[in-house]
Write a protein that holds these residues in place. Structure first.
Motif, PDB file in Angstrom:
ATOM      1  N   HIS A  32     -16.956 -43.970   3.926  1.00  0.00           N
ATOM      2  CA  HIS A  32     -15.591 -44.517   3.898  1.00  0.00           C
ATOM      3  C   HIS A  32     -15.019 -44.426   2.481  1.00  0.00           C
ATOM      4  N   ILE A  33     -13.849 -43.801   2.365  1.00  0.00           N
ATOM      5  CA  ILE A  33     -13.184 -43.615   1.077  1.00  0.00           C
ATOM      6  C   ILE A  33     -11.860 -44.362   1.096  1.00  0.00           C
ATOM      7  N   ALA A  34     -11.662 -45.218   0.118  1.00  0.00           N
ATOM      8  CA  ALA A  34     -10.401 -45.950  -0.043  1.00  0.00           C
ATOM      9  C   ALA A  34      -9.621 -45.307  -1.187  1.00  0.00           C
ATOM     10  N   ILE A  35      -8.336 -45.109  -0.973  1.00  0.00           N
ATOM     11  CA  ILE A  35      -7.479 -44.509  -1.993  1.00  0.00           C
ATOM     12  C   ILE A  35      -6.683 -45.628  -2.655  1.00  0.00           C
ATOM     13  N   ARG A  36      -6.873 -45.806  -3.944  1.00  0.00           N
ATOM     14  CA  ARG A  36      -6.134 -46.810  -4.718  1.00  0.00           C
ATOM     15  C   ARG A  36      -5.014 -46.093  -5.453  1.00  0.00           C
ATOM     16  N   LEU A  37      -3.814 -46.559  -5.261  1.00  0.00           N
ATOM     17  CA  LEU A  37      -2.628 -45.868  -5.775  1.00  0.00           C
ATOM     18  C   LEU A  37      -2.164 -46.455  -7.101  1.00  0.00           C
ATOM     19  N   TRP A  38      -1.886 -45.562  -8.023  1.00  0.00           N
ATOM     20  CA  TRP A  38      -1.341 -45.919  -9.333  1.00  0.00           C
ATOM     21  C   TRP A  38      -0.099 -45.061  -9.552  1.00  0.00           C
ATOM     22  N   GLY A  39       1.066 -45.636  -9.217  1.00  0.00           N
ATOM     23  CA  GLY A  39       2.325 -44.926  -9.416  1.00  0.00           C
ATOM     24  C   GLY A  39       2.825 -44.189  -8.186  1.00  0.00           C
ATOM     25  N   TYR A  40       2.102 -44.253  -7.091  1.00  0.00           N
ATOM     26  CA  TYR A  40       2.517 -43.600  -5.849  1.00  0.00           C
ATOM     27  C   TYR A  40       3.011 -44.651  -4.863  1.00  0.00           C
ATOM     28  N   ASP A  41       3.909 -44.244  -3.994  1.00  0.00           N
ATOM     29  CA  ASP A  41       4.448 -45.105  -2.963  1.00  0.00           C
ATOM     30  C   ASP A  41       3.426 -45.229  -1.833  1.00  0.00           C
ATOM     31  N   SER A  42       3.091 -46.457  -1.446  1.00  0.00           N
ATOM     32  CA  SER A  42       2.057 -46.651  -0.425  1.00  0.00           C
ATOM     33  C   SER A  42       2.501 -46.154   0.951  1.00  0.00           C
ATOM     34  N   ALA A  43       3.793 -46.243   1.268  1.00  0.00           N
ATOM     35  CA  ALA A  43       4.269 -45.731   2.564  1.00  0.00           C
ATOM     36  C   ALA A  43       4.091 -44.216   2.637  1.00  0.00           C
ATOM     37  N   LEU A  44       4.382 -43.522   1.553  1.00  0.00           N
ATOM     38  CA  LEU A  44       4.176 -42.074   1.513  1.00  0.00           C
ATOM     39  C   LEU A  44       2.691 -41.744   1.604  1.00  0.00           C
ATOM     40  N   ALA A  45       1.876 -42.459   0.856  1.00  0.00           N
ATOM     41  CA  ALA A  45       0.432 -42.207   0.864  1.00  0.00           C
ATOM     42  C   ALA A  45      -0.165 -42.465   2.243  1.00  0.00           C
ATOM     43  N   GLN A  46       0.371 -43.413   2.965  1.00  0.00           N
ATOM     44  CA  GLN A  46      -0.119 -43.698   4.315  1.00  0.00           C
ATOM     45  C   GLN A  46       0.052 -42.476   5.220  1.00  0.00           C
ATOM     46  N   THR A  47       1.115 -41.706   5.009  1.00  0.00           N
ATOM     47  CA  THR A  47       1.338 -40.502   5.817  1.00  0.00           C
ATOM     48  C   THR A  47       0.320 -39.406   5.488  1.00  0.00           C
ATOM     49  N   TRP A  48      -0.258 -39.429   4.313  1.00  0.00           N
ATOM     50  CA  TRP A  48      -1.265 -38.443   3.937  1.00  0.00           C
ATOM     51  C   TRP A  48      -2.540 -38.621   4.756  1.00  0.00           C
ATOM     52  N   LEU A  49      -2.868 -39.869   5.107  1.00  0.00           N
ATOM     53  CA  LEU A  49      -4.136 -40.169   5.763  1.00  0.00           C
ATOM     54  C   LEU A  49      -4.332 -39.379   7.046  1.00  0.00           C
ATOM     55  N   GLU A  50      -3.252 -39.178   7.802  1.00  0.00           N
ATOM     56  CA  GLU A  50      -3.346 -38.472   9.080  1.00  0.00           C
ATOM     57  C   GLU A  50      -3.839 -37.036   8.911  1.00  0.00           C
ATOM     58  N   SER A  51      -3.503 -36.431   7.791  1.00  0.00           N
ATOM     59  CA  SER A  51      -3.834 -35.013   7.616  1.00  0.00           C
ATOM     60  C   SER A  51      -5.070 -34.778   6.746  1.00  0.00           C
ATOM     61  N   LEU A  52      -5.664 -35.830   6.210  1.00  0.00           N
ATOM     62  CA  LEU A  52      -6.850 -35.630   5.375  1.00  0.00           C
ATOM     63  C   LEU A  52      -8.056 -35.272   6.234  1.00  0.00           C
ATOM     64  N   PRO A  53      -8.854 -34.335   5.775  1.00  0.00           N
ATOM     65  CA  PRO A  53     -10.007 -33.907   6.574  1.00  0.00           C
ATOM     66  C   PRO A  53     -11.059 -35.010   6.702  1.00  0.00           C
ATOM     67  N   THR A  54     -11.630 -35.106   7.891  1.00  0.00           N
ATOM     68  CA  THR A  54     -12.749 -36.016   8.119  1.00  0.00           C
ATOM     69  C   THR A  54     -14.066 -35.256   8.082  1.00  0.00           C
ATOM     70  N   LEU A  55     -13.977 -33.934   8.034  1.00  0.00           N
ATOM     71  CA  LEU A  55     -15.148 -33.060   7.979  1.00  0.00           C
ATOM     72  C   LEU A  55     -16.128 -33.377   9.106  1.00  0.00           C
ATOM     73  N   ASN A  56     -15.586 -33.350  10.323  1.00  0.00           N
ATOM     74  CA  ASN A  56     -16.380 -33.551  11.532  1.00  0.00           C
ATOM     75  C   ASN A  56     -17.071 -34.916  11.544  1.00  0.00           C
ATOM     76  N   GLY A  57     -16.348 -35.950  11.112  1.00  0.00           N
ATOM     77  CA  GLY A  57     -16.879 -37.306  11.152  1.00  0.00           C
ATOM     78  C   GLY A  57     -17.615 -37.743   9.912  1.00  0.00           C
ATOM     79  N   LEU A  58     -17.686 -36.909   8.901  1.00  0.00           N
ATOM     80  CA  LEU A  58     -18.382 -37.269   7.658  1.00  0.00           C
ATOM     81  C   LEU A  58     -17.590 -38.295   6.856  1.00  0.00           C
ATOM     82  N   LEU A  59     -16.251 -38.177   6.825  1.00  0.00           N
ATOM     83  CA  LEU A  59     -15.407 -39.034   5.992  1.00  0.00           C
ATOM     84  C   LEU A  59     -14.413 -39.834   6.823  1.00  0.00           C
ATOM     85  N   THR A  60     -14.128 -41.048   6.364  1.00  0.00           N
ATOM     86  CA  THR A  60     -12.997 -41.815   6.864  1.00  0.00           C
ATOM     87  C   THR A  60     -12.174 -42.232   5.651  1.00  0.00           C
TER      88      THR A  60
END
Length: 177
Positions: A32-60
């Motif tokens: 499990h990887i948590a993204i901590r934002l410094w200077g980025y909009d959290s609403a925009l960053a939330q949209t990134w999560l859908e497209s980030l690779p999970t590598l066949n269940g390796l990452l969340t």
């Protein structure tokens, strides 16, 4: 009588059986990887999560809403520079660096992903800092996911552990990876 081929027959079947099936989910707990934002909009960053690779269940993935990010084995500090061109001070860099320095290693690993090039990094830094180079933030996270996947390995408990030293070796400027 025909001789068995070195490229076919039983040996080929053994090689095929040794290859993992990419369609089969991994039987381990994901990293499990948590993204901590410094200077980025959290609403925009939330949209990134859908497209980030999970590598066949390796990452969340999740957005870190609290500094300690409970449940995450790794925190990626996404840093958007907050200084003016030519200035020497970056508030976002300072905040992220402090958070990385204060993080207890028992709570997981922390890395910094800085938007920019290595020559624009602040000189005093703790931990592992990578730069996105010319990549936009979402693309840099996408590339970082694959680097993390390359540095991850299953443990005897069924969880994944990150070989931090491997990530240090293959990390650096993400757009060069």
């Amino acid at each position: 009588m025909m001789k068995p081929s070195h490229t076919g027959g039983r040996r080929a079947n053994q090689r095929e059986a040794a290859r993992p099936d990419p369609a089969r989910p991994i039987a381990h707990s994901p990293l499990h990887i948590a993204i901590r934002l410094w200077g980025y909009d959290s609403a925009l960053a939330q949209t990134w999560l859908e497209s980030l690779p999970t590598l066949n269940g390796l990452l969340t993935w999740s957005i870190a809403l609290a500094p300690d990010s409970p449940g995450a084995q790794m925190v990626v500090h996404m840093i958007k520079p907050s200084r003016m061109p030519g200035a020497t001070f970056c508030w976002n860099c300072m905040g992220a660096n402090r958070a990385i320095a204060r993080m207890d290693p028992a709570d997981g690993l922390a890395i910094a992903l800085f938007a920019g090039h290595a020559q624009t990094l602040p000189s005093g830094r703790d931990g592992l800092w990578m730069t996105s180079g010319a990549l936009p933030p979402r693309a840099a996270l996408f590339r970082l996911a694959h680097l993390i996947g390359a540095a991850a390995m299953p443990t005897s408990t069924g969880a994944f552990a990150l070989r931090y030293h491997v990530l240090e070796m293959i990390g650096g400027e993400i757009d060069a990876a």
